[in-house]
Write a protein that holds these residues in place. Structure first.
Motif, PDB file in Angstrom:
ATOM      1  N   GLN A  78       4.882  -2.891  19.604  1.00  0.00           N
ATOM      2  CA  GLN A  78       4.530  -3.158  18.211  1.00  0.00           C
ATOM      3  C   GLN A  78       5.054  -2.041  17.327  1.00  0.00           C
ATOM      4  O   GLN A  78       4.948  -0.863  17.670  1.00  0.00           O
ATOM      5  CB  GLN A  78       3.003  -3.239  18.091  1.00  0.00           C
ATOM      6  N   PRO A  79       5.632  -2.389  16.168  1.00  0.00           N
ATOM      7  CA  PRO A  79       6.127  -1.346  15.261  1.00  0.00           C
ATOM      8  C   PRO A  79       4.971  -0.540  14.688  1.00  0.00           C
ATOM      9  O   PRO A  79       3.819  -0.998  14.685  1.00  0.00           O
ATOM     10  CB  PRO A  79       6.840  -2.141  14.168  1.00  0.00           C
ATOM     11  N   PRO A  80       5.228   0.661  14.191  1.00  0.00           N
ATOM     12  CA  PRO A  80       4.166   1.456  13.564  1.00  0.00           C
ATOM     13  C   PRO A  80       3.515   0.695  12.417  1.00  0.00           C
ATOM     14  O   PRO A  80       4.157  -0.103  11.731  1.00  0.00           O
ATOM     15  CB  PRO A  80       4.903   2.699  13.064  1.00  0.00           C
ATOM     16  N   VAL A  81       2.232   0.961  12.209  1.00  0.00           N
ATOM     17  CA  VAL A  81       1.445   0.271  11.180  1.00  0.00           C
ATOM     18  C   VAL A  81       1.299   1.185   9.968  1.00  0.00           C
ATOM     19  O   VAL A  81       0.881   2.346  10.101  1.00  0.00           O
ATOM     20  CB  VAL A  81       0.053  -0.116  11.718  1.00  0.00           C
ATOM     21  N   VAL A  82       1.638   0.650   8.788  1.00  0.00           N
ATOM     22  CA  VAL A  82       1.480   1.383   7.532  1.00  0.00           C
ATOM     23  C   VAL A  82       0.524   0.607   6.643  1.00  0.00           C
ATOM     24  O   VAL A  82       0.724  -0.586   6.399  1.00  0.00           O
ATOM     25  CB  VAL A  82       2.827   1.576   6.815  1.00  0.00           C
ATOM     26  N   LEU A  83      -0.528   1.273   6.197  1.00  0.00           N
ATOM     27  CA  LEU A  83      -1.482   0.674   5.260  1.00  0.00           C
ATOM     28  C   LEU A  83      -1.155   1.162   3.854  1.00  0.00           C
ATOM     29  O   LEU A  83      -1.115   2.368   3.607  1.00  0.00           O
ATOM     30  CB  LEU A  83      -2.912   1.066   5.645  1.00  0.00           C
ATOM     31  N   ILE A  84      -0.931   0.197   2.959  1.00  0.00           N
ATOM     32  CA  ILE A  84      -0.665   0.516   1.553  1.00  0.00           C
ATOM     33  C   ILE A  84      -1.915   0.192   0.751  1.00  0.00           C
ATOM     34  O   ILE A  84      -2.466  -0.910   0.867  1.00  0.00           O
ATOM     35  CB  ILE A  84       0.516  -0.297   1.000  1.00  0.00           C
ATOM     36  N   VAL A  85      -2.361   1.135  -0.077  1.00  0.00           N
ATOM     37  CA  VAL A  85      -3.562   0.935  -0.886  1.00  0.00           C
ATOM     38  C   VAL A  85      -3.200   1.149  -2.350  1.00  0.00           C
ATOM     39  O   VAL A  85      -2.800   2.256  -2.745  1.00  0.00           O
ATOM     40  CB  VAL A  85      -4.689   1.909  -0.467  1.00  0.00           C
ATOM     41  N   VAL A 110       3.153  -3.854   7.979  1.00  0.00           N
ATOM     42  CA  VAL A 110       2.511  -3.422   6.740  1.00  0.00           C
ATOM     43  C   VAL A 110       1.202  -4.170   6.549  1.00  0.00           C
ATOM     44  O   VAL A 110       1.136  -5.399   6.666  1.00  0.00           O
ATOM     45  CB  VAL A 110       3.441  -3.662   5.534  1.00  0.00           C
ATOM     46  N   ARG A 111       0.153  -3.412   6.255  1.00  0.00           N
ATOM     47  CA  ARG A 111      -1.137  -3.987   5.859  1.00  0.00           C
ATOM     48  C   ARG A 111      -1.430  -3.476   4.446  1.00  0.00           C
ATOM     49  O   ARG A 111      -0.951  -2.412   4.050  1.00  0.00           O
ATOM     50  CB  ARG A 111      -2.244  -3.579   6.825  1.00  0.00           C
ATOM     51  N   ALA A 112      -2.212  -4.241   3.690  1.00  0.00           N
ATOM     52  CA  ALA A 112      -2.415  -3.908   2.284  1.00  0.00           C
ATOM     53  C   ALA A 112      -3.874  -4.035   1.895  1.00  0.00           C
ATOM     54  O   ALA A 112      -4.619  -4.853   2.441  1.00  0.00           O
ATOM     55  CB  ALA A 112      -1.556  -4.813   1.402  1.00  0.00           C
ATOM     56  N   ALA A 113      -4.284  -3.177   0.927  1.00  0.00           N
ATOM     57  CA  ALA A 113      -5.634  -3.233   0.358  1.00  0.00           C
ATOM     58  C   ALA A 113      -5.536  -2.936  -1.126  1.00  0.00           C
ATOM     59  O   ALA A 113      -4.751  -2.080  -1.542  1.00  0.00           O
ATOM     60  CB  ALA A 113      -6.547  -2.219   1.052  1.00  0.00           C
ATOM     61  N   THR A 114      -6.337  -3.656  -1.929  1.00  0.00           N
ATOM     62  CA  THR A 114      -6.287  -3.481  -3.380  1.00  0.00           C
ATOM     63  C   THR A 114      -7.406  -2.586  -3.905  1.00  0.00           C
ATOM     64  O   THR A 114      -7.492  -2.356  -5.107  1.00  0.00           O
ATOM     65  CB  THR A 114      -6.362  -4.851  -4.083  1.00  0.00           C
ATOM     66  N   ASN A 115      -8.288  -2.094  -3.017  1.00  0.00           N
ATOM     67  CA  ASN A 115      -9.342  -1.180  -3.462  1.00  0.00           C
ATOM     68  C   ASN A 115      -9.772  -0.293  -2.298  1.00  0.00           C
ATOM     69  O   ASN A 115      -9.430  -0.537  -1.132  1.00  0.00           O
ATOM     70  CB  ASN A 115     -10.545  -1.950  -4.036  1.00  0.00           C
ATOM     71  N   GLY A 116     -10.544   0.724  -2.629  1.00  0.00           N
ATOM     72  CA  GLY A 116     -10.927   1.703  -1.631  1.00  0.00           C
ATOM     73  C   GLY A 116     -11.792   1.150  -0.517  1.00  0.00           C
ATOM     74  O   GLY A 116     -11.617   1.506   0.653  1.00  0.00           O
ATOM     75  N   ALA A 117     -12.742   0.260  -0.845  1.00  0.00           N
ATOM     76  CA  ALA A 117     -13.641  -0.284   0.171  1.00  0.00           C
ATOM     77  C   ALA A 117     -12.864  -1.062   1.224  1.00  0.00           C
ATOM     78  O   ALA A 117     -13.094  -0.907   2.439  1.00  0.00           O
ATOM     79  CB  ALA A 117     -14.696  -1.174  -0.494  1.00  0.00           C
ATOM     80  N   ASN A 118     -11.928  -1.913   0.756  1.00  0.00           N
ATOM     81  CA  ASN A 118     -11.111  -2.668   1.712  1.00  0.00           C
ATOM     82  C   ASN A 118     -10.219  -1.734   2.532  1.00  0.00           C
ATOM     83  O   ASN A 118      -9.977  -1.961   3.722  1.00  0.00           O
ATOM     84  CB  ASN A 118     -10.245  -3.704   0.988  1.00  0.00           C
ATOM     85  N   ALA A 119      -9.716  -0.683   1.889  1.00  0.00           N
ATOM     86  CA  ALA A 119      -8.871   0.268   2.607  1.00  0.00           C
ATOM     87  C   ALA A 119      -9.634   0.916   3.758  1.00  0.00           C
ATOM     88  O   ALA A 119      -9.114   1.059   4.878  1.00  0.00           O
ATOM     89  CB  ALA A 119      -8.360   1.332   1.645  1.00  0.00           C
ATOM     90  N   LEU A 120     -10.883   1.308   3.508  1.00  0.00           N
ATOM     91  CA  LEU A 120     -11.683   1.930   4.555  1.00  0.00           C
ATOM     92  C   LEU A 120     -11.960   0.959   5.703  1.00  0.00           C
ATOM     93  O   LEU A 120     -11.917   1.340   6.877  1.00  0.00           O
ATOM     94  CB  LEU A 120     -13.000   2.442   3.971  1.00  0.00           C
ATOM     95  N   ASP A 157     -11.655   6.167  -6.379  1.00  0.00           N
ATOM     96  CA  ASP A 157     -10.264   6.617  -6.493  1.00  0.00           C
ATOM     97  C   ASP A 157      -9.742   7.114  -5.152  1.00  0.00           C
ATOM     98  O   ASP A 157     -10.479   7.181  -4.146  1.00  0.00           O
ATOM     99  CB  ASP A 157     -10.111   7.673  -7.587  1.00  0.00           C
ATOM    100  N   GLY A 158      -8.469   7.467  -5.118  1.00  0.00           N
ATOM    101  CA  GLY A 158      -7.849   7.879  -3.866  1.00  0.00           C
ATOM    102  C   GLY A 158      -8.475   9.113  -3.257  1.00  0.00           C
ATOM    103  O   GLY A 158      -8.567   9.229  -2.024  1.00  0.00           O
ATOM    104  N   TYR A 159      -8.916  10.055  -4.103  1.00  0.00           N
ATOM    105  CA  TYR A 159      -9.548  11.253  -3.581  1.00  0.00           C
ATOM    106  C   TYR A 159     -10.838  10.903  -2.819  1.00  0.00           C
ATOM    107  O   TYR A 159     -11.113  11.435  -1.732  1.00  0.00           O
ATOM    108  CB  TYR A 159      -9.876  12.233  -4.707  1.00  0.00           C
ATOM    109  N   ALA A 160     -11.633   9.999  -3.375  1.00  0.00           N
ATOM    110  CA  ALA A 160     -12.879   9.588  -2.719  1.00  0.00           C
ATOM    111  C   ALA A 160     -12.593   8.846  -1.417  1.00  0.00           C
ATOM    112  O   ALA A 160     -13.296   9.030  -0.410  1.00  0.00           O
ATOM    113  CB  ALA A 160     -13.702   8.701  -3.663  1.00  0.00           C
ATOM    114  N   VAL A 161     -11.554   8.015  -1.438  1.00  0.00           N
ATOM    115  CA  VAL A 161     -11.185   7.289  -0.211  1.00  0.00           C
ATOM    116  C   VAL A 161     -10.787   8.277   0.876  1.00  0.00           C
ATOM    117  O   VAL A 161     -11.206   8.160   2.039  1.00  0.00           O
ATOM    118  CB  VAL A 161     -10.042   6.292  -0.497  1.00  0.00           C
TER     119      VAL A 161
END
Length: 380
Positions: free
Chosen positions: A4-11, A31-41, A63-67
């Protein structure tokens, strides 16, 4: 099957930004994607775990710092590398992100070649760290396996030596197993006693229990006509019998000298072997040590050894009823035995008696002559 190729999460809270970055990275990465911090976590903590996270700083609610702080506080996600992606381009903003634990800082508008180069670099670094961690774990498992083998070999060797002594004195039966269990129980009871807590660490207790079977190994040097004699020993014979303490200690000392590396348990084994017949009042042997000059390990073995000798049938004595054994040992507090260890013995008596019954020797088919050595002589 291809890996499997490396996984990159874009937030990023802007869908267009997700589309641009996704189109740029998808030929090489999953590539996986999230539109907010909660989904990113949530995505970061699920399989397949990201190898890298591209995290927008300016997002609503979280915000990104909190994530990033949340990612670093979770054992499942704390080691995932994070690159901040933001329109903020001041030196202070970049320093803030790096101080929080980000591995890199990309400013918008993004340049595709730079994004690909930095993503590739951090993916390769992550893969290298993962390989090193896997190698480390593999080495640790191998070291643990070999240590386990060494400990097993050591334990088997100890019991083989102890059994060699037993072949000279066939009445002992399960004596080794019982005395080990008595030693462990007494040491654990005294583990937090002010007088003993500095010495009786878990490690020391384990080493004492390992060493305990060697306490009478010096009996291999006692002539059969004395060791196996049925009936009282003469004073001259008794003096020879007492030499088993330093015969055993000397043998262990020579083994220690022959070893290429220090063998930790041998220091305790020598103490136990030489001094387990010393008495608290100084009238024991072979060195007439008294009180706290007697090693703690030997003081513990003294109680364990005499208790077992009194409780069990030997060629020179019949077993004594448990309540009488208890009384006899408690009466020797401050004379033959350390008072604090005697008190622990009294408190643990039911447990110790249970050990004696659980590992009792088979009943003999005939009665042998009885040699009454008294409490001081029991378990010579």
């Amino acid at each position: 099957m291809n890996a499997q190729p490396p996984v990159v999460l874009i937030v990023d809270d802007v869908p267009e930004n997700l589309s641009v970055l996704g189109a740029l990275l998808q030929p090489r990465y999953l590539v996986r994607a999230a539109t907010n911090g909660a989904n990113a976590l949530r995505i970061a903590a699920s399989a397949p775990a990201p190898d890298l996270i591209l995290l927008d700083v300016m997002m609503p609610e979280m915000d990104g710092y909190a994530v990033l702080e949340r990612l670093r506080s979770d054992a499942a996600t704390r080691d995932i590398p994070v690159m901040f992606v933001t329109a903020l381009d001041s030196m202070e903003d970049e320093e803030s992100g790096l101080d929080l634990g980000a591995v890199d800082y990309l400013t918008k508008p993004l340049k595709p070649a730079i994004v690909l180069a930095r993503v590739r670099t951090h993916i390769e670094l992550k893969q290298a760290r993962d390989r090193l961690e896997a190698q480390k774990q593999s080495l640790e498992l191998e070291v643990e396996r070999r240590m386990g083998e060494n400990h097993l070999i050591q334990d088997v060797s100890i019991h083989a030596l102890a059994r060699l002594a037993e072949t000279r004195d066939k009445e002992t039966g399960n004596h080794l197993r019982r005395t080990q269990a008595y030693m462990r129980a007494l040491a654990r009871q005294l583990r937090f006693h002010p007088k003993f807590q500095q010495f009786l660490s878990d490690r020391t207790i384990d080493l004492m229990v390992k060493s305990a079977p060697l306490h009478d190994i010096g009996k291999v040097g006692i002539p059969d006509h004395i060791l196996l004699k049925e009936g009282p020993l003469t004073p001259a014979e008794w003096e020879i019998m007492k030499t088993h303490t330093y015969l055993g200690c000397d043998a262990l000392a020579h083994a220690e000298q022959d070893a290429e590396n220090p063998v930790e348990f041998l220091a305790l084994a020598k103490e136990i072997t030489r001094s387990h017949h010393e008495r608290w009042d100084g009238s024991g042997y072979p060195d007439a040590l008294a009180g706290e000059n007697i090693p703690i390990s030997a003081r513990l073995m003294a109680v364990a050894d005499v208790f077992d000798a009194l409780m069990c049938r030997r060629s020179y004595k019949q077993p004594i009823p448990p309540d009488e054994v208890r009384r006899m040992i408690v009466c020797e507090s401050g004379r033959q035995f350390d008072p604090d260890i005697t008190e622990a013995f009294d408190l643990l008596f039911d447990e110790l008696n249970g050990i004696a019954q659980r590992f009792a020797d088979p009943a003999p088919t005939d009665d042998r002559g009885i040699r009454d050595l008294g409490l001081n002589g029991s378990g010579a």
